[in-house]
Design a protein around this motif. Structure first.
Motif, PDB file in Angstrom:
ATOM      1  N   PHE A  60      16.248 -19.345 -42.740  1.00  0.00           N
ATOM      2  CA  PHE A  60      15.009 -18.660 -42.248  1.00  0.00           C
ATOM      3  C   PHE A  60      14.470 -19.730 -41.207  1.00  0.00           C
ATOM      4  N   ARG A  61      14.478 -21.035 -41.364  1.00  0.00           N
ATOM      5  CA  ARG A  61      13.875 -21.856 -40.247  1.00  0.00           C
ATOM      6  C   ARG A  61      14.800 -21.979 -39.060  1.00  0.00           C
ATOM      7  N   ARG A  62      16.033 -21.653 -39.161  1.00  0.00           N
ATOM      8  CA  ARG A  62      16.943 -21.535 -38.059  1.00  0.00           C
ATOM      9  C   ARG A  62      16.658 -20.282 -37.245  1.00  0.00           C
ATOM     10  N   VAL A  63      16.374 -19.366 -38.014  1.00  0.00           N
ATOM     11  CA  VAL A  63      16.268 -17.925 -37.237  1.00  0.00           C
ATOM     12  C   VAL A  63      15.004 -17.837 -36.497  1.00  0.00           C
ATOM     13  N   PHE A  64      13.856 -18.420 -37.227  1.00  0.00           N
ATOM     14  CA  PHE A  64      12.916 -18.606 -36.341  1.00  0.00           C
ATOM     15  C   PHE A  64      12.848 -19.554 -35.183  1.00  0.00           C
ATOM     16  N   ALA A  65      13.489 -20.575 -35.290  1.00  0.00           N
ATOM     17  CA  ALA A  65      13.745 -21.364 -34.230  1.00  0.00           C
ATOM     18  C   ALA A  65      14.528 -20.760 -33.073  1.00  0.00           C
ATOM     19  N   ASP A  66      15.243 -19.600 -33.267  1.00  0.00           N
ATOM     20  CA  ASP A  66      15.983 -19.006 -31.987  1.00  0.00           C
ATOM     21  C   ASP A  66      15.007 -18.352 -31.432  1.00  0.00           C
ATOM     22  N   PRO A  67      14.668 -18.564 -30.028  1.00  0.00           N
ATOM     23  CA  PRO A  67      13.832 -17.692 -29.276  1.00  0.00           C
ATOM     24  C   PRO A  67      14.348 -16.479 -28.980  1.00  0.00           C
ATOM     25  N   ASP A  68      15.775 -15.920 -29.010  1.00  0.00           N
ATOM     26  CA  ASP A  68      16.217 -14.756 -28.875  1.00  0.00           C
ATOM     27  C   ASP A  68      15.790 -13.936 -29.996  1.00  0.00           C
ATOM     28  N   PHE A  69      15.562 -14.363 -31.067  1.00  0.00           N
ATOM     29  CA  PHE A  69      14.952 -13.387 -32.431  1.00  0.00           C
ATOM     30  C   PHE A  69      13.652 -12.954 -31.798  1.00  0.00           C
ATOM     31  N   TYR A  70      12.667 -13.638 -31.128  1.00  0.00           N
ATOM     32  CA  TYR A  70      11.371 -13.255 -30.736  1.00  0.00           C
ATOM     33  C   TYR A  70      11.478 -12.216 -29.750  1.00  0.00           C
ATOM     34  N   SER A  71      12.235 -12.408 -28.643  1.00  0.00           N
ATOM     35  CA  SER A  71      12.463 -11.408 -27.861  1.00  0.00           C
ATOM     36  C   SER A  71      13.279 -10.062 -27.962  1.00  0.00           C
ATOM     37  N   SER A  72      14.109 -10.207 -29.222  1.00  0.00           N
ATOM     38  CA  SER A  72      14.769  -8.986 -29.609  1.00  0.00           C
ATOM     39  C   SER A  72      13.605  -8.141 -30.533  1.00  0.00           C
ATOM     40  N   PHE A  73      13.077  -8.920 -31.310  1.00  0.00           N
ATOM     41  CA  PHE A  73      11.855  -8.215 -32.077  1.00  0.00           C
ATOM     42  C   PHE A  73      10.886  -7.584 -31.244  1.00  0.00           C
ATOM     43  N   LYS A  74      10.470  -8.288 -29.952  1.00  0.00           N
ATOM     44  CA  LYS A  74       9.542  -7.288 -29.058  1.00  0.00           C
ATOM     45  C   LYS A  74      10.202  -6.166 -28.526  1.00  0.00           C
ATOM     46  N   VAL A  75      11.541  -6.230 -28.120  1.00  0.00           N
ATOM     47  CA  VAL A  75      12.435  -5.067 -27.621  1.00  0.00           C
ATOM     48  C   VAL A  75      12.451  -3.871 -28.757  1.00  0.00           C
ATOM     49  N   SER A  76      12.823  -4.475 -29.922  1.00  0.00           N
ATOM     50  CA  SER A  76      13.084  -3.469 -30.972  1.00  0.00           C
ATOM     51  C   SER A  76      11.648  -2.789 -31.307  1.00  0.00           C
ATOM     52  N   LEU A  77      10.550  -3.547 -31.328  1.00  0.00           N
ATOM     53  CA  LEU A  77       9.284  -2.794 -31.834  1.00  0.00           C
ATOM     54  C   LEU A  77       8.619  -1.919 -30.538  1.00  0.00           C
ATOM     55  N   GLY A  78       9.161  -2.541 -29.420  1.00  0.00           N
ATOM     56  CA  GLY A  78       8.652  -1.276 -28.403  1.00  0.00           C
ATOM     57  C   GLY A  78       9.166  -0.177 -28.323  1.00  0.00           C
ATOM     58  N   VAL A  79      10.579  -0.068 -28.306  1.00  0.00           N
ATOM     59  CA  VAL A  79      11.457   1.056 -28.566  1.00  0.00           C
ATOM     60  C   VAL A  79      11.042   1.848 -29.714  1.00  0.00           C
ATOM     61  N   THR A  80      11.003   1.332 -30.917  1.00  0.00           N
ATOM     62  CA  THR A  80      10.469   1.903 -32.026  1.00  0.00           C
ATOM     63  C   THR A  80       9.212   2.649 -31.971  1.00  0.00           C
ATOM     64  N   VAL A  81       8.267   1.877 -31.598  1.00  0.00           N
ATOM     65  CA  VAL A  81       6.951   2.803 -31.222  1.00  0.00           C
ATOM     66  C   VAL A  81       6.813   3.758 -30.362  1.00  0.00           C
ATOM     67  N   LEU A  82       7.529   3.411 -29.006  1.00  0.00           N
ATOM     68  CA  LEU A  82       7.650   4.564 -28.039  1.00  0.00           C
ATOM     69  C   LEU A  82       8.206   5.630 -28.666  1.00  0.00           C
ATOM     70  N   THR A  83       9.423   5.481 -29.217  1.00  0.00           N
ATOM     71  CA  THR A  83      10.134   6.746 -29.749  1.00  0.00           C
ATOM     72  C   THR A  83       9.727   7.348 -30.689  1.00  0.00           C
ATOM     73  N   LEU A  84       8.704   6.772 -31.837  1.00  0.00           N
ATOM     74  CA  LEU A  84       8.110   7.402 -32.830  1.00  0.00           C
ATOM     75  C   LEU A  84       6.844   8.222 -32.122  1.00  0.00           C
ATOM     76  N   VAL A  85       6.281   7.664 -31.173  1.00  0.00           N
ATOM     77  CA  VAL A  85       5.081   8.481 -30.833  1.00  0.00           C
ATOM     78  C   VAL A  85       5.482   9.717 -30.112  1.00  0.00           C
ATOM     79  N   VAL A  86       6.269   9.496 -29.208  1.00  0.00           N
ATOM     80  CA  VAL A  86       6.788  10.779 -28.326  1.00  0.00           C
ATOM     81  C   VAL A  86       7.426  11.681 -29.048  1.00  0.00           C
ATOM     82  N   ALA A  87       8.572  11.373 -29.834  1.00  0.00           N
ATOM     83  CA  ALA A  87       9.241  12.266 -30.766  1.00  0.00           C
ATOM     84  C   ALA A  87       8.474  13.056 -31.765  1.00  0.00           C
ATOM     85  N   ILE A  88       7.193  12.509 -32.405  1.00  0.00           N
ATOM     86  CA  ILE A  88       6.520  13.094 -33.115  1.00  0.00           C
ATOM     87  C   ILE A  88       5.677  14.188 -32.429  1.00  0.00           C
ATOM     88  N   LEU A  89       5.051  13.620 -31.184  1.00  0.00           N
ATOM     89  CA  LEU A  89       4.108  14.555 -30.549  1.00  0.00           C
ATOM     90  C   LEU A  89       4.910  15.780 -29.942  1.00  0.00           C
TER      91      LEU A  89
END
Length: 280
Positions: A60-89
């Motif tokens: 887990f320390r090696r995962v958190f030490a990878d900067p790509d993990f945080y950037s990928s998390f932001k991308v996934s979170l943004g895509v998921t929230v946007l998809t969820l809101v628009v699709a439900i509406l």
């Protein structure tokens, strides 16, 4: 009494079968989590380790030490929230129109929803990519969200249509008799009863957007704009030994938001659709 005794072995057998099936379903998840706490040398041995008594947090320390993990998390979170809101509406408005109003082309619209749902996603990859490329939306959260909404929307509309149609329109009519407008009756009487349907549709949209891999692989070609499933796949090395401990730790962390989201909405999922409609 004899009939009751005869049912007991059947119930016991069915209960045992259910437990066995549950264990088979849970075991891969348990194996993923337990492997995330094992050091690399233990994972590569021929003898399996079922209980990581000497586990470590190094993966887990090696995962958190990878900067790509945080950037990928932001991308996934943004895509998921946007998809969820628009699709439900959009799905909510479409399901309401199909269930509550009669208009020309209504049946054709419902059939079209089913036909679109049956089209294999792989058959649309080229056209979707070219469309996003023409709009300069390749490697963007907005572009990936658009194709996710298009993929999630048909089934979400069909699901919400069943929930809206299951609420008696007489509830709104009774509220209108008491002096509410049609809009007021809908939002004060019907809309609260749609909460289980909205939550169920939201869970479906969340899981589809958060875990989807193939569409993201086509649209997000920039290594700096990857979603979490693409980031996880990037940990599997082609030319050298894969660090499976880090892979399992990453997979466990990706699953955490799904579990938290489900725990947050499970009461709404299990609630009755119109459980309080006839009270009072």
């Amino acid at each position: 009494m004899t009939a009751t005794r005869g049912r007991r072995p059947v119930r016991w057998l069915l209960g045992t079968l259910a437990v066995v099936l549950a264990l088979v379903w849970v075991f891969p998840i348990y194996w993923m989590i337990s492997s995330a706490f094992l050091p690399t040398n233990r994972l590569r041995t021929a003898e399996p380790t079922f209980f990581p008594t000497d586990g470590t947090l190094a993966n887990f320390r090696r995962v958190f030490a990878d900067p790509d993990f945080y950037s990928s998390f932001k991308v996934s979170l943004g895509v998921t929230v946007l998809t969820l809101v628009v699709a439900i509406l959009f799905a909510f408005v479409a399901a309401l129109a199909v269930s509550r109003f009669r208009f020309r082309g209504r049946k054709s619209f419902v059939v079209t929803i089913l036909v679109v749902q049956m089209i294999p996603a792989e058959g649309l990859f080229i056209s979707q990519y070219r469309m996003l490329d023409d709009w300069n939306l390749v490697n963007s959260v907005l572009g990936l969200s658009i194709v996710y909404v298009a993929a999630v929307l048909p089934f979400t509309i069909w699901m919400l249509r069943g929930f809206v149609g299951g609420i008696p329109i007489e509830l709104e009519e009774a509220a209108m008799v008491d002096g509410l407008s049609r809009t007021g009756a809908f939002f004060r009487i019907t809309f609260p009863l749609l909460a289980p349907g909205l939550v169920a549709s939201g869970v479906y949209g969340f899981l589809q957007a958060w875990n989807e891999y193939t569409l993201a692989l086509v649209v997000m070609t920039d290594p700096g704009e990857r979603t979490l499933p693409l980031w996880l796949q990037g940990l599997v090395e082609a030319n050298r030994a894969t660090d499976w401990g880090v892979v399992m730790a990453g997979a466990t962390l990706i699953a955490v938001p799904v579990i938290v989201f489900f725990l947050f909405v499970q009461k709404r999922l299990s609630a009755g659709l119109v459980s309080g409609a006839v009270k009072g």
